[in-house]
Design a protein around this motif. Structure first.
Motif, PDB file in Angstrom:
ATOM      1  N   MET A   1       0.863  -1.168   0.000  1.00  0.00           N
ATOM      2  CA  MET A   1       0.000   0.000   0.000  1.00  0.00           C
ATOM      3  C   MET A   1       0.906   1.227   0.000  1.00  0.00           C
ATOM      4  N   ASN A   2       0.561   2.204  -0.801  1.00  0.00           N
ATOM      5  CA  ASN A   2       1.427   3.370  -0.899  1.00  0.00           C
ATOM      6  C   ASN A   2       1.157   4.383   0.226  1.00  0.00           C
ATOM      7  N   ASN A   3       2.110   5.247   0.446  1.00  0.00           N
ATOM      8  CA  ASN A   3       2.018   6.235   1.531  1.00  0.00           C
ATOM      9  C   ASN A   3       0.848   7.187   1.366  1.00  0.00           C
ATOM     10  N   HIS A   4       0.486   7.482   0.124  1.00  0.00           N
ATOM     11  CA  HIS A   4      -0.657   8.376  -0.099  1.00  0.00           C
ATOM     12  C   HIS A   4      -1.923   7.798   0.538  1.00  0.00           C
ATOM     13  N   ILE A   5      -2.177   6.521   0.302  1.00  0.00           N
ATOM     14  CA  ILE A   5      -3.369   5.880   0.869  1.00  0.00           C
ATOM     15  C   ILE A   5      -3.263   5.792   2.389  1.00  0.00           C
ATOM     16  N   ILE A   6      -2.106   5.433   2.893  1.00  0.00           N
ATOM     17  CA  ILE A   6      -1.903   5.363   4.354  1.00  0.00           C
ATOM     18  C   ILE A   6      -2.206   6.708   4.996  1.00  0.00           C
ATOM     19  N   ASN A   7      -1.678   7.779   4.412  1.00  0.00           N
ATOM     20  CA  ASN A   7      -1.884   9.118   4.976  1.00  0.00           C
ATOM     21  C   ASN A   7      -3.310   9.630   4.766  1.00  0.00           C
ATOM     22  N   LEU A   8      -3.885   9.345   3.605  1.00  0.00           N
ATOM     23  CA  LEU A   8      -5.228   9.817   3.294  1.00  0.00           C
ATOM     24  C   LEU A   8      -6.257   9.260   4.276  1.00  0.00           C
ATOM     25  N   TYR A   9      -6.114   7.974   4.623  1.00  0.00           N
ATOM     26  CA  TYR A   9      -7.076   7.324   5.509  1.00  0.00           C
ATOM     27  C   TYR A   9      -6.537   7.108   6.924  1.00  0.00           C
ATOM     28  N   LYS A  10      -5.341   7.639   7.202  1.00  0.00           N
ATOM     29  CA  LYS A  10      -4.728   7.535   8.540  1.00  0.00           C
ATOM     30  C   LYS A  10      -4.743   6.077   9.031  1.00  0.00           C
ATOM     31  N   ILE A  11      -4.226   5.170   8.196  1.00  0.00           N
ATOM     32  CA  ILE A  11      -4.288   3.740   8.479  1.00  0.00           C
ATOM     33  C   ILE A  11      -3.164   3.319   9.411  1.00  0.00           C
ATOM     34  N   SER A  12      -3.541   2.531  10.414  1.00  0.00           N
ATOM     35  CA  SER A  12      -2.545   1.899  11.290  1.00  0.00           C
ATOM     36  C   SER A  12      -3.058   0.525  11.695  1.00  0.00           C
ATOM     37  N   PHE A  13      -2.134  -0.400  11.801  1.00  0.00           N
ATOM     38  CA  PHE A  13      -2.436  -1.767  12.211  1.00  0.00           C
ATOM     39  C   PHE A  13      -1.806  -2.002  13.586  1.00  0.00           C
ATOM     40  N   HIS A  14      -2.492  -2.774  14.436  1.00  0.00           N
ATOM     41  CA  HIS A  14      -2.001  -2.990  15.798  1.00  0.00           C
ATOM     42  C   HIS A  14      -2.239  -4.426  16.246  1.00  0.00           C
ATOM     43  N   ASN A  15      -1.298  -4.937  17.025  1.00  0.00           N
ATOM     44  CA  ASN A  15      -1.491  -6.167  17.775  1.00  0.00           C
ATOM     45  C   ASN A  15      -1.923  -5.747  19.164  1.00  0.00           C
ATOM     46  N   LYS A  16      -3.138  -6.085  19.532  1.00  0.00           N
ATOM     47  CA  LYS A  16      -3.707  -5.710  20.820  1.00  0.00           C
ATOM     48  C   LYS A  16      -3.659  -6.924  21.750  1.00  0.00           C
TER      49      LYS A  16
END
Length: 124
Positions: A1-16
């Motif tokens: 996934m490119n940085n534009h999409i990550i930044n546009l949707y503020k995407i983050s993945f986490h192990n909870k």
């Protein structure tokens, strides 16, 4: 996934870490975005097998035939894919839309994250 999409949707993945007291602790995988329907939809799609066998083929079908509506759902959110867009619907109706290609890239990244160790449900 490119940085534009990550930044546009503020995407983050986490192990909870879920602490179940005497029953132990385990890992659950989560995604956060600035698009609540997207987040809620993907959290319910937490099986790599189901993503590969159902959701991604539906996305590809919609990309190949943009004039046909393809729908999918999760308990809190329904989606309709058509015209190279995905529309999100909640209990009260239409919520928002996003480009279908962005959605596909996010789904693939979510699936890939679900495949990383520690796996969701792993005991600690």
């Amino acid at each position: 996934m490119n940085n534009h999409i990550i930044n546009l949707y503020k995407i983050s993945f986490h192990n909870k870490v879920d602490d179940w007291g005497d029953l132990g602790r385990e890992i659950s995988k989560t995604i956060n975005t600035n698009n609540e329907p997207l987040t809620n939809f993907l959290i319910c799609w937490n099986s790599v097998r189901e993503i590969n066998e159902s959701l991604l083929p539906d996305i590809d079908e919609s990309l190949a035939h943009p004039n046909i509506e393809v729908s999918s759902d999760s308990p809190p959110v329904n989606i309709i894919m058509s015209d190279n867009s995905v529309d999100f619907y909640g209990f009260d109706g239409y919520v928002n839309s996003m480009p279908l290609q962005h959605f596909k890239e996010i789904v693939i990244s979510w699936r890939d994250f679900l495949s990383t160790h520690p796996l969701s449900g792993s005991d600690i």
